[in-house]
Design a protein around this motif. Sequence first.
Motif, short mmCIF file in Angstrom:
data_model
loop_
_atom_site.label_atom_id
_atom_site.label_comp_id
_atom_site.label_asym_id
_atom_site.label_seq_id
_atom_site.Cartn_x
_atom_site.Cartn_y
_atom_site.Cartn_z
N ALA A 1 5.65 -1.16 -3.37
CA ALA A 1 5.32 -1.27 -4.79
C ALA A 1 3.84 -1.55 -5.01
N ASN A 2 3.21 -2.26 -4.07
CA ASN A 2 1.82 -2.69 -4.28
C ASN A 2 0.82 -2.09 -3.31
N ARG A 3 1.29 -1.28 -2.34
CA ARG A 3 0.37 -0.74 -1.34
C ARG A 3 0.98 0.47 -0.64
N VAL A 4 0.11 1.26 -0.02
CA VAL A 4 0.54 2.38 0.82
C VAL A 4 -0.26 2.30 2.13
N ASN A 5 0.45 2.27 3.25
CA ASN A 5 -0.18 2.22 4.57
C ASN A 5 -0.05 3.59 5.23
N VAL A 6 -1.18 4.22 5.52
CA VAL A 6 -1.14 5.56 6.12
C VAL A 6 -1.60 5.58 7.58
N ASP A 7 -1.62 4.40 8.23
CA ASP A 7 -1.94 4.36 9.65
C ASP A 7 -0.67 4.60 10.45
N THR A 8 -0.55 5.79 11.03
CA THR A 8 0.64 6.11 11.83
C THR A 8 0.32 6.11 13.33
N GLY A 9 -0.65 5.29 13.74
CA GLY A 9 -0.90 5.07 15.16
C GLY A 9 -1.24 6.33 15.92
#
Length: 251
Positions: free
Chosen positions: A213-221
Amino acid sequence: MTGVHFLDARGPEGMRIYAIGDTHGHLELLAEMHARIAQEIIRDRPADWRIIHLGDLVDRGPDSRGVIEFLIAATARDSRNIVLTGNHDVGFLDFLANPDPEGLFARFGGVETASSYGVSLGLDNVTSLQASHAQLVRSVPESHVRFLRGLPYSASFGDFFFCHAGVRPEVPLERQDPQDLIWIRKEFLNYPGLHPKVVIHGHTPQAEPEVMANRVNVDTGVYYSGALSAFVIDGADKRLISVARPVSGRQ
Protein backbone atom coordinates in the motif's frame (compact mmCIF):
# COMPACT_ATOMS: atom_id res chain seq x y z
CA MET A 1 0.49 12.76 8.58
CA THR A 2 -1.72 12.09 5.57
CA GLY A 3 -0.44 9.78 2.88
CA VAL A 4 -1.04 8.32 -0.55
CA HIS A 5 -2.21 4.75 -1.10
CA PHE A 6 -0.76 2.76 -3.99
CA LEU A 7 -4.18 2.27 -5.55
CA ASP A 8 -4.79 6.02 -5.64
CA ALA A 9 -1.31 7.09 -6.72
CA ARG A 10 -0.85 8.66 -10.14
CA GLY A 11 2.11 9.74 -12.18
CA PRO A 12 2.31 13.14 -13.86
CA GLU A 13 -0.13 13.59 -16.72
CA GLY A 14 1.40 12.54 -20.04
CA MET A 15 4.60 11.12 -18.51
CA ARG A 16 5.51 7.44 -18.45
CA ILE A 17 8.04 6.43 -15.81
CA TYR A 18 10.20 3.32 -15.67
CA ALA A 19 11.97 2.61 -12.35
CA ILE A 20 14.69 -0.05 -12.70
CA GLY A 21 15.88 -2.01 -9.65
CA ASP A 22 19.42 -2.78 -8.48
CA THR A 23 21.66 -3.62 -11.46
CA HIS A 24 24.82 -4.83 -9.63
CA GLY A 25 27.14 -4.95 -12.59
CA HIS A 26 24.83 -6.85 -14.95
CA LEU A 27 25.32 -4.82 -18.09
CA GLU A 28 23.72 -7.34 -20.42
CA LEU A 29 20.42 -7.25 -18.51
CA LEU A 30 20.49 -3.47 -18.15
CA ALA A 31 21.01 -3.11 -21.90
CA GLU A 32 18.20 -5.58 -22.55
CA MET A 33 15.87 -3.67 -20.23
CA HIS A 34 16.69 -0.39 -21.98
CA ALA A 35 16.06 -2.01 -25.37
CA ARG A 36 12.66 -3.25 -24.20
CA ILE A 37 11.78 0.18 -22.82
CA ALA A 38 12.87 1.85 -26.06
CA GLN A 39 10.59 -0.49 -28.02
CA GLU A 40 7.66 0.41 -25.79
CA ILE A 41 8.32 4.14 -26.12
CA ILE A 42 8.53 3.88 -29.91
CA ARG A 43 5.36 1.78 -30.01
CA ASP A 44 3.25 3.81 -27.58
CA ARG A 45 4.68 7.30 -28.12
CA PRO A 46 4.07 8.73 -24.64
CA ALA A 47 4.19 12.54 -24.55
CA ASP A 48 7.09 12.37 -22.10
CA TRP A 49 9.05 9.73 -20.20
CA ARG A 50 11.66 9.10 -17.52
CA ILE A 51 13.87 6.09 -16.84
CA ILE A 52 14.94 6.06 -13.19
CA HIS A 53 17.70 3.73 -11.98
CA LEU A 54 17.35 3.05 -8.26
CA GLY A 55 21.04 2.67 -7.39
CA ASP A 56 23.49 -0.15 -6.67
CA LEU A 57 24.99 0.00 -10.11
CA VAL A 58 28.14 -1.83 -8.99
CA ASP A 59 29.43 -4.90 -7.12
CA ARG A 60 28.67 -8.62 -7.31
CA GLY A 61 28.05 -8.78 -11.07
CA PRO A 62 30.63 -9.14 -13.84
CA ASP A 63 30.68 -5.69 -15.47
CA SER A 64 30.28 -2.76 -13.10
CA ARG A 65 32.58 -0.71 -15.31
CA GLY A 66 30.34 -1.39 -18.29
CA VAL A 67 27.21 -0.42 -16.36
CA ILE A 68 28.72 2.92 -15.37
CA GLU A 69 29.87 3.62 -18.93
CA PHE A 70 26.43 2.67 -20.26
CA LEU A 71 24.68 5.06 -17.89
CA ILE A 72 27.15 7.90 -18.44
CA ALA A 73 26.34 7.64 -22.14
CA ALA A 74 22.59 7.33 -21.53
CA THR A 75 22.40 10.40 -19.30
CA ALA A 76 24.56 12.42 -21.71
CA ARG A 77 22.32 11.40 -24.60
CA ASP A 78 19.04 12.26 -22.85
CA SER A 79 18.57 13.85 -19.43
CA ARG A 80 15.32 11.92 -19.02
CA ASN A 81 17.57 9.04 -18.00
CA ILE A 82 17.97 9.52 -14.23
CA VAL A 83 20.41 7.59 -12.04
CA LEU A 84 20.15 7.55 -8.23
CA THR A 85 22.89 6.41 -5.88
CA GLY A 86 22.85 3.28 -3.75
CA ASN A 87 24.86 2.12 -0.77
CA HIS A 88 27.14 0.00 -2.97
CA ASP A 89 27.89 2.97 -5.21
CA VAL A 90 28.83 5.07 -2.19
CA GLY A 91 30.82 2.12 -0.84
CA PHE A 92 32.85 2.01 -4.05
CA LEU A 93 33.75 5.69 -3.67
CA ASP A 94 34.56 5.14 0.00
CA PHE A 95 36.95 2.31 -0.88
CA LEU A 96 38.72 4.38 -3.52
CA ALA A 97 39.27 7.05 -0.86
CA ASN A 98 40.11 4.64 1.97
CA PRO A 99 40.75 0.92 1.29
CA ASP A 100 39.02 -0.63 4.30
CA PRO A 101 39.31 -4.45 4.12
CA GLU A 102 36.24 -4.74 6.38
CA GLY A 103 34.10 -2.21 4.50
CA LEU A 104 31.11 -2.83 2.26
CA PHE A 105 33.10 -2.84 -0.98
CA ALA A 106 35.70 -5.35 0.16
CA ARG A 107 33.17 -7.71 1.78
CA PHE A 108 30.22 -7.61 -0.60
CA GLY A 109 31.12 -7.76 -4.27
CA GLY A 110 33.94 -5.29 -4.68
CA VAL A 111 36.26 -8.00 -5.93
CA GLU A 112 34.05 -8.36 -9.01
CA THR A 113 33.90 -4.59 -9.48
CA ALA A 114 37.70 -4.31 -9.32
CA SER A 115 37.98 -7.18 -11.80
CA SER A 116 35.84 -5.27 -14.30
CA TYR A 117 38.55 -2.60 -14.24
CA GLY A 118 41.24 -5.23 -14.79
CA VAL A 119 42.39 -5.28 -11.16
CA SER A 120 42.71 -8.33 -8.91
CA LEU A 121 41.81 -7.03 -5.47
CA GLY A 122 44.17 -8.34 -2.80
CA LEU A 123 42.55 -8.68 0.61
CA ASP A 124 44.87 -11.24 2.25
CA ASN A 125 47.30 -8.76 3.78
CA VAL A 126 48.03 -5.06 4.04
CA THR A 127 50.70 -5.07 1.34
CA SER A 128 48.51 -6.69 -1.32
CA LEU A 129 45.56 -4.51 -0.32
CA GLN A 130 47.56 -1.31 -0.67
CA ALA A 131 49.10 -2.38 -3.97
CA SER A 132 45.81 -3.46 -5.55
CA HIS A 133 44.04 -0.38 -4.20
CA ALA A 134 46.63 1.86 -5.83
CA GLN A 135 46.15 -0.04 -9.10
CA LEU A 136 42.38 0.33 -8.86
CA VAL A 137 42.61 4.06 -8.24
CA ARG A 138 44.74 4.36 -11.39
CA SER A 139 42.37 2.16 -13.39
CA VAL A 140 39.04 3.84 -12.58
CA PRO A 141 38.52 6.75 -14.99
CA GLU A 142 38.00 10.13 -13.37
CA SER A 143 34.77 10.40 -15.38
CA HIS A 144 33.41 7.38 -13.49
CA VAL A 145 34.30 8.92 -10.12
CA ARG A 146 32.67 12.24 -11.07
CA PHE A 147 29.56 10.45 -12.27
CA LEU A 148 29.15 8.45 -9.06
CA ARG A 149 29.86 11.47 -6.86
CA GLY A 150 27.22 13.49 -8.67
CA LEU A 151 24.36 11.00 -8.34
CA PRO A 152 21.31 12.27 -6.42
CA TYR A 153 19.79 10.31 -3.55
CA SER A 154 16.17 10.65 -4.59
CA ALA A 155 13.69 11.84 -7.20
CA SER A 156 9.98 12.59 -7.09
CA PHE A 157 7.30 12.59 -9.78
CA GLY A 158 3.57 12.82 -9.21
CA ASP A 159 2.49 10.71 -6.24
CA PHE A 160 5.73 8.68 -6.24
CA PHE A 161 9.06 9.11 -4.44
CA PHE A 162 12.07 7.21 -5.76
CA CYS A 163 15.16 6.24 -3.74
CA HIS A 164 17.45 3.27 -3.26
CA ALA A 165 16.51 1.83 0.13
CA GLY A 166 13.50 3.66 1.56
CA VAL A 167 12.55 6.52 3.86
CA ARG A 168 12.39 7.18 7.57
CA PRO A 169 8.68 6.95 8.45
CA GLU A 170 6.96 10.14 9.61
CA VAL A 171 9.87 12.33 8.48
CA PRO A 172 8.99 14.74 5.63
CA LEU A 173 10.42 13.56 2.33
CA GLU A 174 12.40 16.77 1.85
CA ARG A 175 14.09 16.21 5.24
CA GLN A 176 15.17 12.60 4.79
CA ASP A 177 18.70 11.68 5.88
CA PRO A 178 20.76 10.57 2.85
CA GLN A 179 22.03 7.61 4.89
CA ASP A 180 18.47 6.41 5.38
CA LEU A 181 17.75 6.79 1.68
CA ILE A 182 20.50 4.28 0.83
CA TRP A 183 20.57 2.04 3.91
CA ILE A 184 17.27 1.86 5.81
CA ARG A 185 15.48 -1.47 6.06
CA LYS A 186 13.49 -2.66 9.07
CA GLU A 187 11.90 0.62 10.18
CA PHE A 188 10.80 1.36 6.63
CA LEU A 189 9.85 -2.12 5.45
CA ASN A 190 7.77 -2.87 8.53
CA TYR A 191 5.97 0.47 8.71
CA PRO A 192 2.23 -0.09 8.18
CA GLY A 193 1.15 3.48 7.56
CA LEU A 194 1.09 5.54 4.39
CA HIS A 195 3.85 7.92 3.36
CA PRO A 196 3.33 11.35 1.75
CA LYS A 197 4.03 9.58 -1.55
CA VAL A 198 4.32 5.93 -2.56
CA VAL A 199 7.99 4.98 -2.24
CA ILE A 200 9.59 3.10 -5.14
CA HIS A 201 12.80 1.43 -3.98
CA GLY A 202 15.24 -1.46 -4.21
CA HIS A 203 18.02 -2.48 -1.77
CA THR A 204 16.27 -5.48 -0.18
CA PRO A 205 16.19 -8.35 -2.69
CA GLN A 206 13.04 -10.44 -2.97
CA ALA A 207 12.07 -13.38 -5.16
CA GLU A 208 9.44 -11.19 -6.81
CA PRO A 209 8.69 -7.45 -6.75
CA GLU A 210 6.75 -6.38 -3.67
CA VAL A 211 3.72 -4.15 -4.21
CA MET A 212 2.43 -2.75 -0.91
CA ALA A 213 0.00 0.00 0.00
CA ASN A 214 2.85 2.40 0.78
CA ARG A 215 5.80 1.15 -1.29
CA VAL A 216 6.99 -0.92 -4.23
CA ASN A 217 10.25 -2.90 -4.07
CA VAL A 218 11.72 -3.79 -7.47
CA ASP A 219 14.97 -5.40 -6.29
CA THR A 220 14.69 -9.01 -7.47
CA GLY A 221 18.27 -9.98 -6.60
CA VAL A 222 19.72 -9.89 -10.08
CA TYR A 223 23.12 -11.12 -8.89
CA TYR A 224 21.67 -14.48 -7.84
CA SER A 225 18.28 -14.68 -9.56
CA GLY A 226 19.31 -13.46 -12.99
CA ALA A 227 16.19 -11.25 -13.10
CA LEU A 228 16.21 -7.45 -13.42
CA SER A 229 12.85 -5.83 -12.74
CA ALA A 230 11.26 -2.44 -13.32
CA PHE A 231 8.08 -0.70 -12.21
CA VAL A 232 6.15 1.23 -14.86
CA ILE A 233 3.88 4.20 -14.11
CA ASP A 234 1.63 5.74 -16.74
CA GLY A 235 -0.92 8.06 -15.14
CA ALA A 236 -3.05 5.84 -12.93
CA ASP A 237 -1.82 2.66 -14.65
CA LYS A 238 0.96 0.68 -12.96
CA ARG A 239 2.65 -2.53 -14.01
CA LEU A 240 5.85 -4.54 -13.64
CA ILE A 241 8.25 -5.75 -16.31
CA SER A 242 11.40 -7.86 -16.12
CA VAL A 243 14.21 -9.31 -18.16
CA ALA A 244 16.03 -12.48 -17.16
CA ARG A 245 18.71 -14.95 -18.10
CA PRO A 246 19.30 -18.58 -17.09
CA VAL A 247 21.36 -18.87 -13.91
CA SER A 248 23.57 -21.83 -13.05
CA GLY A 249 24.38 -20.64 -9.54
CA ARG A 250 25.12 -17.64 -7.34
CA GLN A 251 27.73 -15.15 -8.41
